[in-house]
Write a protein that holds these residues in place. Structure first.
Motif, PDB file in Angstrom:
ATOM      1  N   UNK A 589       7.146   3.694   9.102  1.00  0.00           N
ATOM      2  CA  UNK A 589       6.615   3.099   7.808  1.00  0.00           C
ATOM      3  C   UNK A 589       5.905   4.114   6.971  1.00  0.00           C
ATOM      4  N   UNK A 590       6.123   3.836   5.642  1.00  0.00           N
ATOM      5  CA  UNK A 590       5.180   4.686   4.627  1.00  0.00           C
ATOM      6  C   UNK A 590       3.798   4.024   4.729  1.00  0.00           C
ATOM      7  N   UNK A 592       1.609   3.448   2.567  1.00  0.00           N
ATOM      8  CA  UNK A 592       1.154   2.151   1.876  1.00  0.00           C
ATOM      9  C   UNK A 592       1.283   0.933   2.482  1.00  0.00           C
TER      10      UNK A 592
ATOM     11  N   UNK B  72       1.828  12.485   5.458  1.00  0.00           N
ATOM     12  CA  UNK B  72       2.079  10.757   5.713  1.00  0.00           C
ATOM     13  C   UNK B  72       3.495  10.523   5.377  1.00  0.00           C
ATOM     14  N   UNK B  73       3.946   9.472   6.365  1.00  0.00           N
ATOM     15  CA  UNK B  73       5.465   9.308   6.207  1.00  0.00           C
ATOM     16  C   UNK B  73       5.599   8.953   4.818  1.00  0.00           C
ATOM     17  N   UNK B  74       6.799   9.312   4.134  1.00  0.00           N
ATOM     18  CA  UNK B  74       7.335   8.933   2.911  1.00  0.00           C
ATOM     19  C   UNK B  74       7.208  10.133   1.648  1.00  0.00           C
ATOM     20  N   UNK B 398      10.431   3.879   1.145  1.00  0.00           N
ATOM     21  CA  UNK B 398       8.997   3.281   1.229  1.00  0.00           C
ATOM     22  C   UNK B 398       9.458   2.042   1.835  1.00  0.00           C
ATOM     23  N   UNK B 421      -1.079  10.205  -1.320  1.00  0.00           N
ATOM     24  CA  UNK B 421      -0.523   8.676  -0.680  1.00  0.00           C
ATOM     25  C   UNK B 421      -1.193   7.886  -1.864  1.00  0.00           C
ATOM     26  N   UNK B 425       2.502   6.673  -3.418  1.00  0.00           N
ATOM     27  CA  UNK B 425       2.744   5.247  -2.956  1.00  0.00           C
ATOM     28  C   UNK B 425       2.037   4.277  -3.560  1.00  0.00           C
TER      29      UNK B 425
END
Lengths: 767, 767
Positions: A589-590, A592, B72-74, B398, B421, B425
């Motif tokens: 998951x992202x 946020x 961070x992912x994304x 996302x 982020x 995001x």
């Protein structure tokens, strides 16, 4: 998860078969250390496959220039990094002129690693067929001496299997190393001097900026069938940062040539002249000789195990798991030096930078208190006392004043080593754990002297911080704590994290209590401290206002404290209703999405219930456990242990056992698919807690040990020892009974399931 | 703040005197551009002092590898950066063999810069005494042709003052440039080809990764006392990325030697063969000649001013401020190319990367709608339509699905260029501004055709996003929006930001309205779109549930909507009670302290009141303004304009005027001490709004223009023009009256303070 990779064994970690893809993971799992240094299980010989080279010296760090996307005021300009130290293990090998390289051999057979935890010795053996057709058998043994903790020993044996062979050993020492996590691809070591004579070589290098000097040394002996050949190198190659010797040996088929290499580091933290110190330590090691060094190693580890072993009968994987944890804790920190601490990856990787997190206070201190002399835990407390000035500076950078102290999220030397605002500036509960450890130390050891001597100043700095960090909300007519990150790092910048607010209030209350006690009982210390920190009674009244009117988010509907304001606005879908393909959320998951989800990385509200169990009823614990655990994804290594303990406390042994396996075999079974980066050292202390405090139900109340022993259903028995106030209590829990015995001189009372029993020295009590 | 640095003047920006410390700031302030390219006011000749070199080509960008501390992912792996383009302005000068370098001259006298905004021409003049004692006078004129927008012109004149002198001109083109903000110190341009013949030279280079090709060219003429000498270079130095010519001229005392240099870029966005295109454009420019190019420039700017000028009588600083703003907006974007947009720093610096923020929709579109053909605003809308697929991809990354679109925070090509982020995001309100611009465009222009043609698809993607992004809170029995950052970036990861929630609801309502209208009135478009995006009636019902049950935080005590949940928990100390030494807080405070403070960076709740003024009563506006403005630090360039408009609306002219000065002279007076990084282009459109919508009180209601004219007390009058539906209304506001006149063919009704008046073509109406 990689469940069948490590063979189950009571005392050893065993890998069988050579798999190029597993090399980096095994380099972590087979890491060795002796508290003063440690290293990943890199091959001695050249290896062209994927590898993560790492050798580390306790306390030696480098302040790397911070790298961030967008700078925020307050970030540290530089921060300390665990430093990959010069290589002393390297021995390049040529067989009939061809380099031995496991990545390119025609065949590798019977590859086996065994980390013998009982003896503290790492063995590797294999048979290889080289591209030139030569077949050899190799046996390597390596250990880092516990006694002579600047020295490591390698015995590298080669036997040609099908024909005579010319074997070339090329041992070297090399300061031309780098960190994988260097922010700017800079070199961290500046070579100063290179020296060699006969079979010895020395490379002296200094870290840039921090100016730690280390001499990396080696001494080599060549043996044929175990007989020292007393030969000198036929060739010496030296640069400004590396020395390599060449030894050539002609070996008949089925005969064994070997090199015995002594190596290690002498550092300026301990010696004025590191090169002279290296010569001395080589002389000392040589005077003992290989066999004696080996014997001493076995004896030293026997002594460590004597006190810290936990036995489990009837469950090899559980036994292997707990020993793996205890072994690595002892490899990482032995408590001899108050300048050192317990890094989350110990000596097994670079990740996380720095060495000291709140893990030390929240997770590690109980293990060290119970399995070592109490001086060890006291050293860990003193580490923070010694860095109090830096914690005050750190708080000043963030706008606090008047001696308020904010300990860094992670540090080597007291300075902050972390630079994400939501952690660095906001994960301030760490300050609470540091105060809690002082309380916990006194509760367990009964040694109050630490508080007037050192602890009180720390408590005052921390109380000042909380007082200033709280905000009076006219709206609530209470104090709130805004903009924090709790232990659950899957929430950032929340208001009124229950755990943080609760700890803050407790810290102030506890500090005031200790101020009053020290005033009464240690008036000289009281005067010294209050005049040093300029503490007045009016200031304490201000603190008290905050503590007495702290706000705690609470839900009447659920009758639970809320993790933070707004928690109930989330979509409360439990983890078991979450599609498996979405896990682990930190990879899927992202950020946020993680943040607005209800999912909890590790115990947060429940961490508060762990620390302050006696402030709440068992019904409250149960309610909170049942509310929060279903949303917990346990994606931190520190999560399963606390939940295991609480599941035990609630009598849910199946769940407790599941959590136990997860914490104890986290690395062995590579639950999080990242073991190649290094091991999770600090959570290993949590594993110990899940047995002793969880299954064993050990608590200290009113200077007395209490137990509520439970046992997983498939175990025959388990046992552990507790150093309680300089007497050793052994507890052995069986399915139907628990046995206590005492090594000491004075009978002690313990409570078992609320019933007091007397344990006399050297006699067994069965309950 | 640096109030006396730029001399007040109605039409020019003037600097007098040479100050090494001001060079970088002036490089920003005297920047020139023509919509297709632009550049900082770097010196043509070598300069060894502090400088920030920058020349930029619209639409040419480079995807720089992302740099963050903790991934961070994304996050985007790469993101587009505004690219420093090859240098074509360079002319090194030698006087009697010594390099002319203002940083090392013995003396620099009468240094003067003038940016003549009326004519679009930048002049620089000075007298210098070199180390070798030579004294010269220098006059440089530079402009970027509006008509021939690939061409810039430099006329560089040198006059020896005390004795004859040998003057060497060394003009060059050079692709060996770099970006100051490059993450990894990489080169962004790969040189492909270098060519020269006679007085022309061409360097062709290609951006790495994005493969934009640009030919940077020059053509030089050497003049003596204005007479072209028709000489060729005496020397040519060429590398693989640079060509430099040498021209030597012997000049008698008080005679003037000059070089006329044509230069610029031809790029692969517009030409198949950029080198041939460069040859063609040089030929075209030469056929016009310097004087004609200059005349055309003056005429082109006269045309721009004809429509977009705002005159202010009685306040030179205010007049200079607004013209500076209008001038730079037109230098940055002229609306000719729908692939382009309005970067926050335009062609004046690198900062912020990418070119398109929500600034375009929220602040810039009103200016371009009112002062240009409506096609220009339509192009800006189409820019987003053309990037809808990327916005859908961005949302998918996302975790959103089914065609939900999240436009990036900043972009060049539709991809996200931001990587924090809490912004990337979470600052999702940008999506709402993009929908609002569609509404605003139709409201102002009456051109509905954009919606069935393109806009509706954007509205559907955005509505889908909000529907999925909202969370149903069983606790509130309403929809909440968790974990966002509002326009006030001094709050991160908050729940239920009023502005975001309000916009989200509005976007869904508006999308549904347009779906219904298109279904009824443009059924072919409706069928095309719904089948393309697979929209069903049931989906719309789901959206409606969210819009109809959206939660808005509200305080009964204060009778205001709360900026976000928990706002009242803050310590509500107003800005004027804050010690001045603490300001600006973004330089003085750590991020956590800013976050937990009540201080507001720019209009947040009030931004909602600005967009949706007609949804609220004037009393509500006043209440919210009085509640929020006192906590607002206006540390964003986008803040003062909205507050100026609202202060005007509330009849608080003094406050409105203060905010006006702050927005209009933000860069000229360097309020935020950062002008050396570049200008705040997008907020300049806000300055225009503060006059037209603020002082002028212009609104469009029911297809009709409304005005509530007000005037600051020290002004005699001010005037502006509005292109309203292809007729030009001129409004001239005096202390006691307002005059309207119309260039057009059809009388129009306007409302002045609620009273309808008719303005006939070409006749003056006084109210």
């Amino acid at each position: 998860m990689n469940q069948d990779y490590i063979k189950p064994d009571n005392w050893s970690i065993i890998e069988e078969g050579f798999d190029l893809e597993q090399v980096k993971s095994s380099e972590s799992l087979f890491s060795i250390g002796n508290g003063a240094m440690g290293q990943r299980a890199n091959f001695e010989e050249y290896y062209s496959g994927k590898t993560f080279q790492g050798s580390y010296i306790a306390g030696i760090y480098y302040p790397d220039k911070t790298k961030v996307g967008w700078w925020k005021n307050g970030y540290p300009e530089y921060f300390a990094k665990v430093l990959n130290a010069p290589n002393w293990i390297g021995i390049n090998i040529e067989i009939n002129g061809e380099n031995l390289d496991l990545a390119t051999c025609k065949a590798v057979k019977n590859f086996r690693r065994e980390l013998n935890m009982k003896e503290g010795i790492y063995n590797r053996s294999f048979e290889a067929t080289l591209q030139n057709g030569t077949e050899i058998s190799v046996n390597v043994r390596r250990f880092l001496s516990i006694d002579l903790d600047e020295v490591g020993v390698i015995n590298y044996e080669i036997t040609p299997l099908k024909a005579d062979a010319k074997i070339t050993f090329k041992p070297y020492v090399d300061a031309g190393v780098h960190n994988e996590d260097a922010n700017w691809e800079e070199k961290f070591w500046e070579p100063l001097d290179v020296k060699n004579s006969a079979n010895e070589a020395f490379v002296t290098a200094r870290t840039f900026k921090t100016h730690f000097t280390a001499t990396t040394f080696m001494q080599n002996s060549i043996l044929l069938n175990g007989q020292n050949q007393n030969i000198s190198p036929s060739n010496v190659e030296a640069s400004n940062e590396k020395v390599q010797f060449t030894y050539e040996v002609k070996v008949a088929k089925d005969q064994t040539a070997s090199i015995q290499k002594l190596g290690g580091y002498t550092v300026s933290m301990n010696h004025e002249n590191t090169q002279v110190a290296a010569q001395n330590v080589i002389a000392k090691a040589l005077s003992l000789g290989y066999d004696q060094l080996l014997n001493n190693q076995i004896n030293a580890w026997a002594k460590i195990w004597e006190m810290s072993d936990i036995t489990i009968d009837g469950d090899v994987k559980a036994q292997q798991g707990i020993r793996f944890n205890i072994f690595h804790l002892n490899q990482t920190y032995l408590g001899k030096d108050s300048r050192l601490n317990i890094g989350p990856k110990g000596f097994t990787g670079e990740k996380y930078g720095g060495s000291t997190y709140w893990d030390t206070e929240a997770y590690c201190i109980p293990f060290y208190m119970a399995t070592k002399d109490q001086q060890v835990a006291r050293n860990l407390l003193a580490y923070r006392y010694n860095q109090l000035d830096k914690a005050i500076e750190n708080a000043e950078k963030l706008g606090f004043k008047n001696g308020a102290a904010l300990y860094p999220m992670v540090t080597m030397n007291g300075e902050e080593c972390h630079n994400e605002w939501e952690i660095t500036f906001e994960e301030i509960h760490r300050n609470g754990a540091i105060a809690f450890a002082i309380f916990n130390y006194y509760r367990f050891t009964g040694d109050y002297s630490y508080i007037p001597e050192k602890g009180l100043e720390v408590l005052i700095g921390i109380a000042r911080f909380w007082h200033q960090r709280a905000t009076f909300s006219t709206y609530r007519n209470q104090y709130v704590i805004l903009g924090v990150t709790g232990p659950n790092e899957y929430e950032n910048n929340v208001n009124n994290n229950f755990y943080t607010n609760y700890l803050a209030k407790w810290c102030i209350d506890y500090a005031i209590e200790q101020i009053n006690k020290v005033e009464k009982e240690y008036s000289a210390d009281f005067d010294r401290i209050t005049s040093k920190v300029k503490l007045e009674a009016t200031e304490i009244q201000h603190w008290r206002k905050v503590a007495d009117h702290m706000y705690f988010p609470y839900s009447e509907t659920h009758d639970v404290y809320l993790q933070q304001d707004g928690f109930l606005d989330k979509e409360l879908v439990k983890v078991h209703d979450l599609d498996k393909s979405q896990r682990p959320i930190n990879q899927k998951w992202s950020w946020d999405r993680i943040l607005r989800s209800p999912y909890i990385k590790q115990a947060d509200t429940l961490q508060g219930f762990y620390f302050f169990e006696d402030h709440f009823s068992k019904e409250q614990l149960e309610k909170h456990f049942d509310f929060y655990e279903p949303f917990t994804v346990h994606e931190s290594s520190l999560s399963p242990c606390v939940h295991s303990i609480q599941a035990s406390t609630l009598g849910r042994m199946e769940q407790a056992y599941t959590f136990y396996l997860r914490t104890s075999r986290l690395d062995l079974d590579d639950y999080n698919k990242e073991v190649e980066e290094g091991l999770h050292i600090t959570s290993m202390a949590g594993t110990w807690m899940s047995i002793v405090e969880g299954f064993g139900g050990m608590r200290v109340k009113n200077d007395t040990l209490h137990f509520e022993p439970r046992i997983p259903k498939d175990w025959n028995d388990y046992s552990f020892k507790i150093n309680f106030r300089n007497q050793i209590l052994k507890v052995s829990v069986h399915q139907k009974e628990t046995k206590f015995s005492l090594e000491g001189e004075k009978a002690i009372s313990v409570f078992v399931n609320g019933k007091e029993i007397l344990v006399e020295p050297n006699s067994l009590v069965t309950v």
